[in-house]
Design a protein around this motif. Structure first.
Motif, PDB file in Angstrom:
ATOM      1  N   ALA A   1       0.690  -1.238   0.041  1.00 55.94           N
ATOM      2  CA  ALA A   1       0.097  -0.123   0.018  1.00 55.94           C
ATOM      3  C   ALA A   1       0.822   1.266   0.089  1.00 55.94           C
ATOM      4  CB  ALA A   1      -0.955   0.009   0.967  1.00 55.94           C
ATOM      5  N   LEU A   2       2.113   1.077   0.590  1.00 53.75           N
ATOM      6  CA  LEU A   2       3.004   2.323   0.665  1.00 53.75           C
ATOM      7  C   LEU A   2       3.501   2.730  -0.747  1.00 53.75           C
ATOM      8  CD1 LEU A   2       4.922   4.520   2.025  1.00 53.75           C
ATOM      9  CD2 LEU A   2       6.611   2.584   2.350  1.00 53.75           C
ATOM     10  N   GLY A   3       3.739   1.622  -1.542  1.00 53.64           N
ATOM     11  CA  GLY A   3       4.083   2.124  -3.084  1.00 53.64           C
ATOM     12  C   GLY A   3       2.872   2.398  -3.854  1.00 53.64           C
ATOM     13  N   GLY A   4       1.643   1.667  -3.628  1.00 52.17           N
ATOM     14  CA  GLY A   4       0.345   2.238  -4.453  1.00 52.17           C
ATOM     15  C   GLY A   4       0.195   3.600  -3.742  1.00 52.17           C
ATOM     16  N   ALA A   5       0.544   4.072  -2.676  1.00 58.74           N
ATOM     17  CA  ALA A   5       0.137   5.421  -2.427  1.00 58.74           C
ATOM     18  C   ALA A   5       1.166   6.313  -2.938  1.00 58.74           C
ATOM     19  CB  ALA A   5       0.266   5.574  -0.949  1.00 58.74           C
ATOM     20  N   MET A   6       2.175   5.765  -3.402  1.00 58.56           N
ATOM     21  CA  MET A   6       3.371   6.825  -4.290  1.00 58.56           C
ATOM     22  C   MET A   6       2.809   6.893  -5.186  1.00 58.56           C
ATOM     23  SD  MET A   6       7.075   5.405  -2.940  1.00 58.56           S
ATOM     24  CE  MET A   6       7.540   5.228  -1.120  1.00 58.56           C
TER      25      MET A   6
END
Length: 553
Positions: free
Chosen positions: A102-107
């Motif tokens: 999700a951290l990558g998706g948020a970026m």
């Protein structure tokens, strides 16, 4: 964007296969928490971090943060597919790496709209952002189909599918994307970032625990932990608002909300997102737990067919989104956004009028209209929001827009599951008790099974699982019943027929609420003004000579 949002839903439809794959009993005490966190963990992180990552993109470069998002997302997908454990430990592995994913998706989410707004002139911006937004929204529903297809083969394939796309996207992004926005060197607003992340996080975590049983209550909204989290989250968000008006370089300029176009667009997006998120979960429960078994589909095959039968919803997005995005560049956004939301709301009214065992073509037409209405609204609304902010703050504004959208999905789980459980709590126990006794189950055993929290029944329908065998197995009752009664209890139709009337009662409440939210969103959209420059002044007017930021009309 498509890849990032597919993963917000692909796990939802694959949950039965994932639970079987890691040997986790979904009805065992405490395991509902694992199920919720596999879904909510991803939504929570993307909702909380997109503003911070968008602002970081304004400072260090949007393309740099966007490209890093591809790397993080792909590595997390690899780790998810190699879960080495089983049971609770296997679930915790998945939850932890879903948070990293999700951290990558948020970026990606935080910076994609800002990059497109930088790259396209105003006359083409609606088309570009329309394609981006519709692929993002359609990803949440295509994820249901992909999850059904891939989990029928192997549950790990749900995560493998991201790997080749992620590798290609990472290489392509680093080779092709160039930074064309002017970076804005600034100090990081640590207190603003911290209070915003903790405030949003506490509220969304509290919602997750609020829909779980607490003591003798069917839900946990009276739990001290939930109440403390909700109050603390609101207090932290108030502190965030105060901090942002006093620091020289805030994480997010609250003055952007003085622009009626920006404020109304985000308010409408939040309300529409809550209604849309509720629709997704309710339709899955309706199809997997009731309609498909009543039409002869095995519970094990229900997730795949639920995804397939929801295709008209995705088709509506894909038809309306790009077309309305292009047309809004020529004719303005207000008629498309407001008209789309009215159509969106009318489709909910149509759905609540359907019988529980509906004709599929009527159902398909209504969800197609729902998708068209959502597509008419989403693309022009995104274009209007992004065009109304100064170029130097597009990253933070894109993050705030994503926060409203992602928070709406998380809020919808709390709002609509609570409404559904309230509706079930009034009718399900008596229906379950009388239905079991009619098949020869002793009164004491039937009463005990009927006394279980309705949330267990909701999640069994959500997972496409017949819970009757699980409910009666500990007492040994099934083995003592005649073969005919045993076959009826564990067959395809007993459980769906049993919950049909209580579920429809809850469904009417849910869809009526969603229709009301859609109408409020339409009012907010109709009240938007003409896009204009937003004046952003330093906190407390510390530097009067600072130039005013402008945007194109």
């Amino acid at each position: 964007m498509f890849m990032a949002t597919v993963d917000s839903s692909i796990v939802i439809i694959s949950m039965p296969a994932i639970f079987r794959g890691i040997h986790l009993d979904p009805f065992a005490a405490g395991n509902i928490s694992y199920l919720l966190w596999m879904i909510m963990g991803y939504l929570l992180v993307t909702a909380v971090l997109v503003v911070t990552l968008g602002r970081l993109g304004d400072i260090v470069g949007r393309v740099r943060i966007y490209n890093l998002g591809f790397v993080v997302f792909t590595l997390a997908s690899v780790a998810l597919s190699f879960d080495p454990a089983h049971g609770g430990k296997g679930a915790m592995w998945l939850i932890a790496w879903r948070v990293v994913q999700a951290l990558g998706g948020a970026m990606l989410m935080a910076n994609s709209a800002a990059i497109l707004t930088d790259a396209f002139p105003a006359r083409q911006r609606g088309m570009a952002l329309g394609i981006n937004q519709i692929l993002a929204l359609s990803g949440t529903f295509i994820g249901l189909v992909l999850g059904g297809v891939l989990s029928a083969w192997d549950w790990r394939a749900v995560f493998w599918v991201n790997v080749p796309v992620g590798i290609f996207g990472t290489i392509w992004a680093y080779r092709s994307l160039r930074e064309i926005s002017a970076r804005q060197p600034a100090r990081i607003d640590w207190w603003g970032n911290l209070t915003f992340a903790l405030g949003c996080g506490l509220i969304l975590v509290s919602i997750t625990y609020g829909i779980q049983p607490y003591g003798h209550d069917t839900m946990g909204w009276t739990s001290p932990k939930v109440l403390t989290g909700l109050i603390g989250g609101v207090a932290l968000l108030i502190a965030f608002a105060v901090i942002e008006t006093r620091v020289p370089q805030p994480m997010f300029h609250l003055a952007l909300f003085r622009n009626r176009h920006f404020a109304a667009g985000n308010a409408a997006a939040l309300l529409a997102s809550i209604a849309r998120g509720g629709l997704q979960f309710m339709l899955i429960i309706w199809l997997q737990g009731i309609w498909l078994p009543l039409h002869g589909y095995d519970f094990a095959d229900a997730p795949l067919w639920a995804g397939i039968f929801l295709l008209p919803l995705t088709a509506g997005f894909l038809l309306a989104g790009p077309v309305c995005g292009i047309l809004s560049d020529r004719f303005g956004v207000r008629y498309f956004t407001t008209g789309g939301l009215l159509l969106f709301g009318l489709s909910f009214i149509g759905l609540l009028l359907l019988p529980i065992n509906f004709s599929y073509w009527a159902f398909a037409l209504l969800i197609l209209l729902n998708g068209i209405g959502s597509g008419m609204f989403s693309a022009p609304n995104t274009s209007a929001i992004m065009s109304s902010v100064p170029a130097t703050h597009r990253g933070a504004a894109s993050g705030m827009r994503s926060t409203f959208q992602n928070s709406g999905t998380s809020l919808s789980i709390g709002v609509f599951f609570s409404l559904l459980i309230i509706g079930l709590a009034n009718r399900l126990p008596s229906a379950l008790d009388s239905g079991l006794r009619a098949q020869g189950v002793p009164a004491g055993v039937a009463h005990q099974a009927a006394s279980l929290p309705p949330v267990s029944t909701v999640f069994s329908a959500f997972l496409g699982i017949n819970p009757i065998e699980t409910l009666l197995k500990p007492s040994g009752t099934l083995a003592k019943l005649p073969a005919h009664n045993r076959d009826v209890l564990t067959g395809k139709e007993f459980f769906p027929h049993l919950i049909s009337s209580p579920f429809h009662h809850g469904l009417v409440i849910v869809f009526a609420t969603a229709a009301g939210m859609s109408l409020l969103a339409a009012v907010a959209s109709a009240l938007r003004g003409t896009p204009k420059a937003t004046v952003l002044e330093p906190a407390a007017a510390r530097t009067p000579a600072r130039p005013v930021a402008k945007t194109e009309k």
